[in-house]
Enzyme design. Structure first.
Site, mmCIF file in Angstrom:
data_model
loop_
_atom_site.group_PDB
_atom_site.id
_atom_site.type_symbol
_atom_site.label_atom_id
_atom_site.label_comp_id
_atom_site.label_asym_id
_atom_site.label_seq_id
_atom_site.Cartn_x
_atom_site.Cartn_y
_atom_site.Cartn_z
ATOM 1 C CG ASP A 62 -0.450 -0.396 2.739
ATOM 2 O OD1 ASP A 62 0.957 -0.542 2.684
ATOM 3 O OD2 ASP A 62 -1.077 -0.760 3.477
ATOM 4 C CG ASN A 128 -8.811 -1.673 12.031
ATOM 5 O OD1 ASN A 128 -8.129 -2.319 11.445
ATOM 6 N ND2 ASN A 128 -9.370 -0.544 11.240
ATOM 7 C CG HIS A 130 -5.954 -2.434 8.606
ATOM 8 N ND1 HIS A 130 -6.078 -0.939 8.717
ATOM 9 C CD2 HIS A 130 -4.569 -2.620 9.140
ATOM 10 C CE1 HIS A 130 -4.770 -0.482 9.403
ATOM 11 N NE2 HIS A 130 -3.949 -1.416 9.283
ATOM 12 C CD GLU A 135 -8.747 0.756 7.594
ATOM 13 O OE1 GLU A 135 -8.834 -0.131 8.386
ATOM 14 O OE2 GLU A 135 -8.079 1.757 7.676
HETATM 15 P P1 PGA Z 1 2.129 -1.563 12.392
HETATM 16 O O1 PGA Z 1 1.041 -1.399 11.526
HETATM 17 O O2 PGA Z 1 3.052 -2.308 12.027
HETATM 18 O O3 PGA Z 1 2.537 -0.095 12.460
HETATM 19 O O4 PGA Z 1 1.615 -1.910 13.808
HETATM 20 C C1 PGA Z 1 0.399 -2.724 10.999
HETATM 21 C C2 PGA Z 1 -0.924 -2.370 10.271
HETATM 22 O O5 PGA Z 1 -1.514 -1.347 10.614
HETATM 23 O O6 PGA Z 1 -0.908 -3.130 9.331
#
Ligand code: PGA
Length: 235
Positions: A62, A128, A130, A135
């Site tokens: 992404d 959450n 995702h 999302e």
């Molecule tokens: P993080 O994010 O590695 O900064 O915890 C992971 C994500 O949101 O997929």
């Protein structure tokens, strides 16, 4: 889904490194990569190792919509800093956050993925649930899409920006359908903030309310977690 629990992020990341190394030794050529805090230790281990990606391609999950690749908060910049500048690949692909023609960008990125089938896809997971920036509520049939970031994602990611207002509200993300076409999926999750999402992903129903639960539909998923992220698992 194979779930491996380690005492520390360092040990877990070392195991993740071993999975990459073995994939490379077994002929894997295309690696799907992720950004965020979670893979940082893995990328450090890679940089300090003799792993050789010069015959490999990377495809990132992404990129923030609106940020150029040289913007310090862009995922392109993150990847350059943490991995690509020190470990060259044959090719590195990321969505182009500056392409405002989203239909064109989606088509371009889907073509890149079609031309370079992903052997091993690395994932983090949001609190959450995702994966990528897919999302809750996302359609599991989507390939690359321009998504609206969930409020909790903007809140979680504001730590990298001056304020929440500076976090882009949209991003290009590889979709769940594209992720599930990867031959092997390696998901890392660390810390108690991920425990609930990990439990839902591993033990809950498959539901688009928790996008990572889609991984239950794939037959080659390795989940590497630390004790805190595993703390709500029943076994
Ligand atoms: P993080 O994010 O590695 O900064 O915890 C992971 C994500 O949101 O997929």
């Amino acid at each position: 889904m194979q779930v491996l629990v380690f005492d520390t992020v360092k040990e877990a990341s070392q195991k993740a490194y071993d999975v990459f190394k073995e994939a490379l030794n077994n002929g894997s050529k295309v690696f799907g990569l992720a950004t965020g805090s979670t893979p940082e230790t893995l990328y450090d281990i890679m940089v300090q190792s003799d792993i050789d990606f010069t015959q490999s391609a990377s495809i990132n999950l992404d990129e923030y919509y609106g940020l150029a690749g040289d913007h310090p908060q862009s995922y392109n910049y993150f990847m350059n800093e943490h991995l690509f500048n020190k470990k060259p690949f044959r090719a590195n692909y990321l969505p182009d956050g500056k392409n405002t023609d989203s239909a064109n960008e989606v088509e371009r990125y889907n073509q890149i993925i079609a031309d370079n089938p992903i052997d091993l896809q690395l994932l983090g997971i949001g609190g959450n649930g995702h994966i990528g920036f897919n999302e809750p509520g996302t359609d599991f049939n989507e390939r690359t899409q321009l998504v609206d970031l969930a409020p909790e994602t903007i809140e979680a990611n504001k730590r990298f920006f001056e304020s929440a207002n500076d976090v882009p509200s949209k991003a290009y993300s590889m979709g769940i359908a594209s992720i599930l076409e990867s031959k092997t999926i390696l998901l890392l999750a660390f810390g108690e903030g991920k425990a609930e999402a990990v439990k839902g992903m591993v033990e809950g129903p498959v539901t688009n309310d928790l996008p990572a639960s889609a991984l239950q539909n794939h037959d080659n998923v390795i989940v590497i977690v630390d004790k805190a992220a595993a703390s709500l698992l029943s076994k």
